[in-house]
Design an enzyme around this catalytic site. Structure first.
Site, mmCIF file in Angstrom:
data_model
loop_
_atom_site.group_PDB
_atom_site.id
_atom_site.type_symbol
_atom_site.label_atom_id
_atom_site.label_comp_id
_atom_site.label_asym_id
_atom_site.label_seq_id
_atom_site.Cartn_x
_atom_site.Cartn_y
_atom_site.Cartn_z
ATOM 1 N N ARG A 95 0.782 -1.242 0.000
ATOM 2 C CA ARG A 95 0.000 0.000 0.000
ATOM 3 C C ARG A 95 0.816 1.296 0.000
ATOM 4 N NH1 ARG A 95 -4.703 1.295 3.372
ATOM 5 N NH2 ARG A 95 -3.224 1.346 5.101
ATOM 6 N N ASP A 96 2.133 1.219 -0.097
ATOM 7 C CA ASP A 96 2.918 2.455 -0.053
ATOM 8 C C ASP A 96 4.163 2.347 -0.935
ATOM 9 O OD1 ASP A 96 3.425 5.069 0.713
ATOM 10 O OD2 ASP A 96 4.489 4.502 2.548
ATOM 11 N N ILE A 97 4.037 1.678 -2.065
ATOM 12 C CA ILE A 97 5.167 1.549 -2.986
ATOM 13 C C ILE A 97 5.367 2.868 -3.724
ATOM 14 C CG2 ILE A 97 6.078 0.324 -4.995
ATOM 15 C CD1 ILE A 97 4.326 -2.064 -4.159
ATOM 16 N N ASN A 101 10.358 4.633 -1.308
ATOM 17 C CA ASN A 101 10.339 3.432 -0.471
ATOM 18 C C ASN A 101 11.042 2.237 -1.099
ATOM 19 O OD1 ASN A 101 9.091 4.526 1.745
ATOM 20 N ND2 ASN A 101 7.021 4.023 1.066
ATOM 21 N N LYS A 133 0.458 8.221 -1.408
ATOM 22 C CA LYS A 133 1.349 9.207 -1.998
ATOM 23 C C LYS A 133 0.776 9.579 -3.353
ATOM 24 C CE LYS A 133 5.854 8.157 0.085
ATOM 25 N NZ LYS A 133 5.560 7.001 0.939
#
Length: 301
Positions: A95-97, A101, A133
């Site tokens: 959920r935050d690639i 990161n 993001k």
């Protein structure tokens, strides 16, 4: 001010965080992802303890070294995709690639970091916290009840690749949902074959139903696109083709409008196997390298 949760809600979210940490710890030996070694409850929140890595993020790397070739980027990210494939099979999504990161180590290896936003998605009726993001998160992440799954990470990974090969952050998904004017990477000077470009844009389709659904599918399509070459791509240079439509060997996809689903028109050329089959739908359609990564999203339902 701190929000005080009912004890039942607090216990539920802490227990869920613990289960997710246990799941991620199973992949400590896998390449391409940071190792999660422990889980700690302190300060009324949860922390995942991860290995310390030295290197630069892809954001920093492209800023100082310029854009990357598509072939190079796809090959370097394959270990990340393969491990994400296993993590998804265990029911967890990252959920935050984003380029912030993914770290490039001195050896050249790429490692996906920051699993603080990871959540289970299989047989889970939780409303997921909104964490994203802009440019890398698909539309479903903007809604607490959005249907998130492996396709969510597929979008973010493809958007990250888009940044690496163009040097530009992709247009925000919500803006694209209103009017999709995302430029093809090749139009921005990216070194990418037409077949690879079609796969990349398929992974960045705004509507999740029109998008590549899994890392397994994405890996297969990228391999076929690499082997197919430019001659196996239909209408790659046709100016009338929607730049965001998916056109691969043996199939042509038309997208008349954002609200319509892609329509597959099967027209496989001789001796060329279609790269993938998409069902026809009748309905419209500088990084802080801390060893303890705060697990966000547990403070509220």
């Amino acid at each position: 001010d701190d929000i005080e949760l009912p004890i039942g809600v607090y216990v539920y979210y802490m227990y869920s965080a613990y289960n997710e940490a246990q799941t991620l710890a199973q992949f400590t030996a896998e390449p391409g992802v940071v190792s999660v070694t422990d889980y700690v409850e302190e300060n009324n929140t949860a922390y995942l303890i991860m290995e310390y890595l030295e290197g630069v993020t892809l954001m920093q790397y492209t800023k100082h070294n310029g854009v990357m070739r598509a072939d190079e980027t796809f090959d370097m990210l394959k270990p990340v995709m393969k491990t994400l494939e296993k993590i998804h099979a265990a029911g967890v999504i990252h959920r935050d690639i984003s380029p912030d990161n993914i770290m490039r180590l001195d050896s050249g290896q790429l490692v996906l970091m920051d699993f603080g936003s990871a959540r289970k998605f299989v047989d889970d009726r939780r409303t997921m916290s909104v964490m994203l993001k802009k440019g890398y998160a698909p539309t479903e992440q903007y809604r607490r009840s959005g249907e998130q799954g492996p396709w969510t990470d597929v979008y973010a990974l493809c958007a990250t690749i888009y940044h690496c090969i163009t040097g530009k952050r992709p247009d925000d998904a919500l803006d694209r949902a209103v009017e999709d004017t995302l430029q093809k990477p090749s139009a921005l000077g990216a070194v990418i074959s037409p077949a690879q470009e079609k796969v990349l844009l398929y992974g960045m389709a705004v509507d999740q139903k029109d998008r590549c659904q899994s890392m397994t599918e994405l890996l297969g399509l990228l391999d076929r696109a690499k082997n197919a070459g430019d001659d196996a791509t239909l209408a790659a240079d046709d100016e009338n083709v929607d730049p965001n439509a998916t056109v691969l060997a043996g199939e042509e996809y038309e997208k008349p409008s954002y609200h319509d689903s892609y329509r597959a028109v099967k027209a496989p050329p001789p001796h060329v196997e279609p790269a993938y089959q998409k069902p026809v739908s009748s309905s419209p359609g500088s990084h802080d390298h801390r060893s303890a990564e705060r697990s966000n999203g547990y403070s509220s339902p």
